[in-house]
Design a protein around this motif. Structure first.
Motif, short mmCIF file in Angstrom:
data_model
loop_
_atom_site.label_atom_id
_atom_site.label_comp_id
_atom_site.label_asym_id
_atom_site.label_seq_id
_atom_site.Cartn_x
_atom_site.Cartn_y
_atom_site.Cartn_z
N PRO A 1 -38.96 -53.63 69.66
CA PRO A 1 -38.13 -54.11 68.54
C PRO A 1 -38.57 -55.50 68.05
O PRO A 1 -38.59 -55.74 66.85
N LEU B 1 -39.73 -56.40 64.29
CA LEU B 1 -39.09 -57.46 63.53
C LEU B 1 -40.13 -58.47 63.05
O LEU B 1 -40.10 -58.90 61.89
N LEU C 1 -38.14 -46.66 60.41
CA LEU C 1 -38.31 -46.43 61.84
C LEU C 1 -38.49 -44.93 62.06
O LEU C 1 -37.67 -44.14 61.61
N TYR D 1 -32.91 -48.12 69.73
CA TYR D 1 -33.83 -48.94 68.94
C TYR D 1 -33.19 -49.38 67.62
O TYR D 1 -33.36 -50.52 67.20
N LEU E 1 -32.66 -53.22 66.55
CA LEU E 1 -33.31 -53.70 65.33
C LEU E 1 -32.29 -54.16 64.30
O LEU E 1 -32.51 -55.17 63.62
#
Length: 142
Positions: free
Chosen positions: A51, A55, A68, A78, A82
């Motif tokens: 993650p 980012l 994603l 996840y 995120l």
């Protein structure tokens, strides 16, 4: 450019990411190509991303959209992480979408985590392109 002429808007920038140990990326590559072919700038992070690394790509690329891709079943974990990272880093303006094998009953939880839309297997790429064009750069502006 003549005086008073509008400057053309930059292409939408999309980060497509594969989190965790999910090594199946054919769908993510198909999506990335379709988005690119529609005029978007696409950054594909590759497989096995954390993650934090996802980012970092969103922030460094000043992305409008985070896509994603998850086939491993770990999409809830996840997406939650995120979503928290995007908000904590002042990037809640990013259109956050999830694609892959996501059970329909998970959509509400994903929405609570900050995911704007979920696209399952067999979604026509044109539908995804249209959704992104209609919704990117509008997140957080209301």
């Amino acid at each position: 450019m003549t005086a008073g002429a509008e400057r053309p808007e930059a292409p939408l920038k999309v980060v497509v990411a594969k989190p965790g140990l999910d090594g199946h990326d054919r769908g993510a590559k198909v999506v990335a190509r379709a988005l690119r072919d529609s005029g978007m700038e696409v950054v594909y992070t590759g497989i096995y991303q954390t993650p934090e690394s996802i980012l970092r790509a969103v922030v460094q690329e000043d992305a409008d959209v985070l896509g994603l891709s998850s086939l491993s079943g770990a999409h809830l974990e996840y997406a939650k992480e995120l979503g928290e990272l995007l908000r904590a880093n002042d990037r809640a303006d990013v259109l956050f979408i999830v694609g892959g094998t996501v059970p329909p009953e998970d959509a509400e939880a994903l929405n609570d985590y900050g995911v704007h839309a979920v696209f399952g297997p067999g979604t026509p790429t044109g539908e995804l392109v249209d959704y992104i064009k209609a919704n990117a750069r509008r997140v957080g502006s209301a």
